[in-house]
Design a protein around this motif. Structure first.
Motif, PDB file in Angstrom:
ATOM      1  N   GLU A 265       0.867  -1.175   0.000  1.00 40.78           N
ATOM      2  CA  GLU A 265       0.000   0.000   0.000  1.00 40.78           C
ATOM      3  C   GLU A 265       0.906   1.228   0.000  1.00 40.78           C
ATOM      4  N   ILE A 266       0.611   2.168  -0.892  1.00 41.10           N
ATOM      5  CA  ILE A 266       1.504   3.279  -1.180  1.00 41.10           C
ATOM      6  C   ILE A 266       0.859   4.603  -0.766  1.00 41.10           C
ATOM      7  N   GLY A 267       1.672   5.498  -0.202  1.00 41.51           N
ATOM      8  CA  GLY A 267       1.208   6.855   0.048  1.00 41.51           C
ATOM      9  C   GLY A 267       0.881   7.146   1.493  1.00 41.51           C
ATOM     10  N   THR A 268      -0.021   8.115   1.687  1.00 35.60           N
ATOM     11  CA  THR A 268      -0.373   8.600   3.024  1.00 35.60           C
ATOM     12  C   THR A 268      -1.812   8.276   3.401  1.00 35.60           C
ATOM     13  N   GLY A 269      -2.530   7.571   2.512  1.00 38.31           N
ATOM     14  CA  GLY A 269      -3.938   7.348   2.801  1.00 38.31           C
ATOM     15  C   GLY A 269      -4.658   8.685   2.890  1.00 38.31           C
ATOM     16  N   SER A 270      -5.711   8.730   3.660  1.00 41.33           N
ATOM     17  CA  SER A 270      -6.424   9.974   3.935  1.00 41.33           C
ATOM     18  C   SER A 270      -6.253  10.307   5.408  1.00 41.33           C
ATOM     19  N   ASN A 271      -5.852  11.542   5.666  1.00 39.46           N
ATOM     20  CA  ASN A 271      -5.643  11.969   7.048  1.00 39.46           C
ATOM     21  C   ASN A 271      -4.650  11.049   7.750  1.00 39.46           C
ATOM     22  N   GLY A 272      -3.551  10.737   7.034  1.00 34.64           N
ATOM     23  CA  GLY A 272      -2.534   9.874   7.626  1.00 34.64           C
ATOM     24  C   GLY A 272      -3.082   8.520   7.990  1.00 34.64           C
ATOM     25  N   TRP A 273      -3.758   7.856   7.020  1.00 36.80           N
ATOM     26  CA  TRP A 273      -4.379   6.533   7.225  1.00 36.80           C
ATOM     27  C   TRP A 273      -5.388   6.554   8.375  1.00 36.80           C
ATOM     28  N   GLY A 274      -6.042   7.730   8.533  1.00 35.83           N
ATOM     29  CA  GLY A 274      -7.079   7.861   9.553  1.00 35.83           C
ATOM     30  C   GLY A 274      -6.562   8.091  10.941  1.00 35.83           C
TER      31      GLY A 274
END
Length: 285
Positions: free
Chosen positions: A73-82
């Motif tokens: 899984e790549i990146g920061t997600g949303s809001n730092g993976w919640g």
């Protein structure tokens, strides 16, 4: 490792992007900096149990991550993976060394984040319903460091979180002398709200960074038990109807977060790189 429900659809987009084995724009960094001292001591679990069969394992003996079983899984997600986490997840922070999976957290700028790390999942590749799960691992340390070995319900794409259920086999939050304590928790949906129930255990001496320990759950249709080095420290009765999530299949997530709501941010005492080292994961049924 908890999600917030409102990030569900953005997280699905992130997972779709992550299905490849590259992270465009990420650093390719597999040089000497990724070499880590692997502990030579610690607890080792049995390779078999009475009345159980080994149905799946990863001993991490290959030269690279087995993408038939795992996805980055790549990146920061949303809001730092919640969770307001601070790292950017790449595939470059995962390596294999001497038969071990090594996930490395670095103080490294990438795409607006000041830290990088890795997060791998078995979603849509390997999922399981019930059994004994053993994960032998040595943990990182330091303020703001947050390793997690956990599971989400395989129906996550359909129902979202927390309706999918979540089983945290092991979480540790670093700093302030907390590296001697690990946590086991479940999250689920109850009357439209997130519910959780967790326990913890603390070593009598030393930390979970010093040597290998085996983090386990024993899971069946009526309960989940958490163990460290085959010693039970927590249990939940899952027979009530509102905990029906835990009678479904789940997939694995292994990640090393930096910062977040629970551990707080790194500070001047935190050293990098930090390593989550996994010797094996085994599922017996």
């Amino acid at each position: 490792m908890r999600f917030s429900k409102e990030i569900f659809f953005l997280l699905l987009l992130s997972i779709m992007v992550a299905c490849g084995d590259s992270d465009e724009g990420g650093p390719v960094d597999n040089g000497p900096d990724d070499s880590v001292s692997i502990p030579t001591s610690g607890y080792t679990s049995p390779t078999s149990y009475a009345n159980r069969t080994l149905v799946w394992s990863d001993e991490f003996e290959s030269s690279s991550l087995n993408l038939s079983d795992w996805t980055y899984e790549i990146g920061t997600g949303s809001n730092g993976w919640g969770n307001n986490e601070l790292q950017y997840y790449t595939n470059s922070n995962t390596s294999m060394q001497d038969g071990h999976l090594v996930i490395t957290a670095k103080e490294q700028s990438l795409n607006g984040s000041n830290y990088t790390s890795s997060r791998i999942v078995t979603m849509n590749k390997q999922d399981f319903r019930y059994g004994r799960i053993d994960i032998r691992a040595a943990l990182p340390e330091g303020q703001g460091i947050w390793p997690a070995l956990w599971m989400l319900g395989s129906n996550f794409n359909t129902v979202g979180w927390p309706a999918s259920g979540e089983i945290d086999i092991m979480e540790m939050i670093g700093g302030s002398g907390r590296e001697s304590t690990v946590h086991g928790t479940v999250h689920w949906e109850n009357d439209g709200q997130r519910a959780q129930f967790g326990g913890e255990t603390t070593l009598s001496s030393g930390t979970f960074h010093d040597q290998f320990h085996v983090f386990s759950i024993e899971w069946d249709a009526s309960q989940i038990r958490w163990l460290v080095n085959d010693q039970q420290y927590h249990v939940i009765d899952t027979t009530p109807a509102q905990l029906s999530e835990f009678r479904n299949s789940f997939f694995f997530i292994f990640n090393l977060a930096v910062g977040g709501n629970w551990p707080g941010s790194p500070n001047s005492s935190t050293t990098f790189p930090q390593y989550l080292i996994v010797d094996y994961v085994r599922v017996f049924q």
